[in-house]
Design an enzyme around this catalytic site. Sequence first.
Site, PDB file in Angstrom:
ATOM      1  CG  ASN A  72      -1.712   1.247   1.393  1.00 36.26           C
ATOM      2  OD1 ASN A  72      -1.757   2.075   0.485  1.00 36.26           O
ATOM      3  ND2 ASN A  72      -2.359   1.413   2.542  1.00 36.26           N
ATOM      4  CE  LYS A 132      -0.082   3.317   4.697  1.00 33.99           C
ATOM      5  NZ  LYS A 132       0.125   3.420   6.134  1.00 33.99           N
ATOM      6  CG  HIS A 148      -5.667   2.165   5.238  1.00 37.26           C
ATOM      7  ND1 HIS A 148      -5.172   3.126   6.092  1.00 37.26           N
ATOM      8  CD2 HIS A 148      -4.701   1.222   5.112  1.00 37.26           C
ATOM      9  CE1 HIS A 148      -3.942   2.772   6.449  1.00 37.26           C
ATOM     10  NE2 HIS A 148      -3.632   1.626   5.869  1.00 37.26           N
ATOM     11  CD  GLU A 206      -2.651   5.638   6.624  1.00 33.55           C
ATOM     12  OE1 GLU A 206      -2.759   5.646   5.385  1.00 33.55           O
ATOM     13  OE2 GLU A 206      -1.676   5.137   7.224  1.00 33.55           O
ATOM     14  CD  GLU A 248      -3.486  -2.232   7.328  1.00 34.71           C
ATOM     15  OE1 GLU A 248      -2.478  -2.519   6.710  1.00 34.71           O
ATOM     16  OE2 GLU A 248      -4.046  -1.130   7.222  1.00 34.71           O
ATOM     17  N   GLY A 291       2.669   2.547  10.860  1.00 35.24           N
ATOM     18  CA  GLY A 291       3.634   3.636  10.712  1.00 35.24           C
ATOM     19  C   GLY A 291       4.354   3.982  12.005  1.00 35.24           C
ATOM     20  CB  SER A 350       5.380  -1.665  12.100  1.00 30.75           C
ATOM     21  OG  SER A 350       5.006  -0.323  12.387  1.00 30.75           O
TER      22      SER A 350
HETATM   23  P1  13P Z   1       3.148   0.621   7.749  1.00 33.98           P
HETATM   24  O1  13P Z   1       3.655  -0.680   7.130  1.00 33.98           O
HETATM   25  O2  13P Z   1       3.894   1.819   7.266  1.00 33.98           O
HETATM   26  O3  13P Z   1       3.057   0.517   9.226  1.00 33.98           O
HETATM   27  O4  13P Z   1       1.651   0.814   7.207  1.00 33.98           O
HETATM   28  C1  13P Z   1       0.778  -0.260   7.227  1.00 33.98           C
HETATM   29  C2  13P Z   1      -0.427   0.075   6.458  1.00 33.98           C
HETATM   30  O5  13P Z   1      -1.141   1.017   6.758  1.00 33.98           O
HETATM   31  C3  13P Z   1      -0.737  -0.764   5.292  1.00 33.98           C
HETATM   32  O6  13P Z   1      -2.016  -0.516   4.793  1.00 33.98           O
END
Ligand code: 13P
Length: 251
Positions: free
Chosen positions: A9, A11, A95, A97, A167, A173, A213
């Site tokens: 992903n 982003k 997601h 976010e 997740e 992150g 992560s």
């Molecule tokens: P990170 O791998 O940067 O923690 O993000 C995970 C994520 O949001 C995948 O959709």
Amino acid sequence: MRIPIIAGNWKMNKTTAEAVTFVQSLKKELGQLSDRLCVICPPFTALLSVAQELKGSGIEWGAQNLFWETEGAFTGEISSRMLKEIGASYCILGHCERRKILKETDEMVHRKVKKALAEGLSPIVCVGERLEEREKGITFDVIKSQVTQDLEGLKKEEVLRCVLAYEPVWAIGTGRNATPLQAQEVHAFIRKLLGEQFGEEAASKVRIQYGGSVKPDNIDELMAEDDVDGALVGGASLDIKSFARIVNFKV
Ligand code: 13P
């Protein structure tokens, strides 16, 4: 048997030129995969170029969002039909976010899941608890509520085309991944829910990815867990060496 699925992903990262350079390298790094699937989810602007670059490579690709209507006055939105037209296979939905920053609710995620399925796309449906919810001991309640609402009323055949992604919000992150045991515990719970709601076949066949992560140094132990069928990778999917190592996790 569930074929492991590792998805990147990206982003809101990478211009089209950067995305094309990345996938050219990725094809060389990965070669032809036989026992696992790799999916890339770039930003909308890079999708078409990435799709052209990935033709015949065996690497699949998808989008990071779509809107639940077919067409019309929805400024800034992208429809499932537009994604299907350019050949997308997957779409990340729900997601955290988007849930947090853009206030997406489970009802909205559910409408998007329905639309993606109706168009022949496979949704990657993200669920996960926040830190305060884990600390309060309500992780399973939160997961149950999200899974139940996001997949509500789907037919078994539709659920079989979904991928779920666990997740935990506190792991995204932050560099703080869930331990393999923490991931396994929730994955097993999600599988049980799928069984209760959609039957044994859905429980045994639907793939559940872990995200949060994921890095080259924790992927092997996460993938060693029975109910972890893949990973949804954010930050580490932006670096070619890291991502290739994650896709090439060792069993
Ligand atoms: P990170 O791998 O940067 O923690 O993000 C995970 C994520 O949001 C995948 O959709």
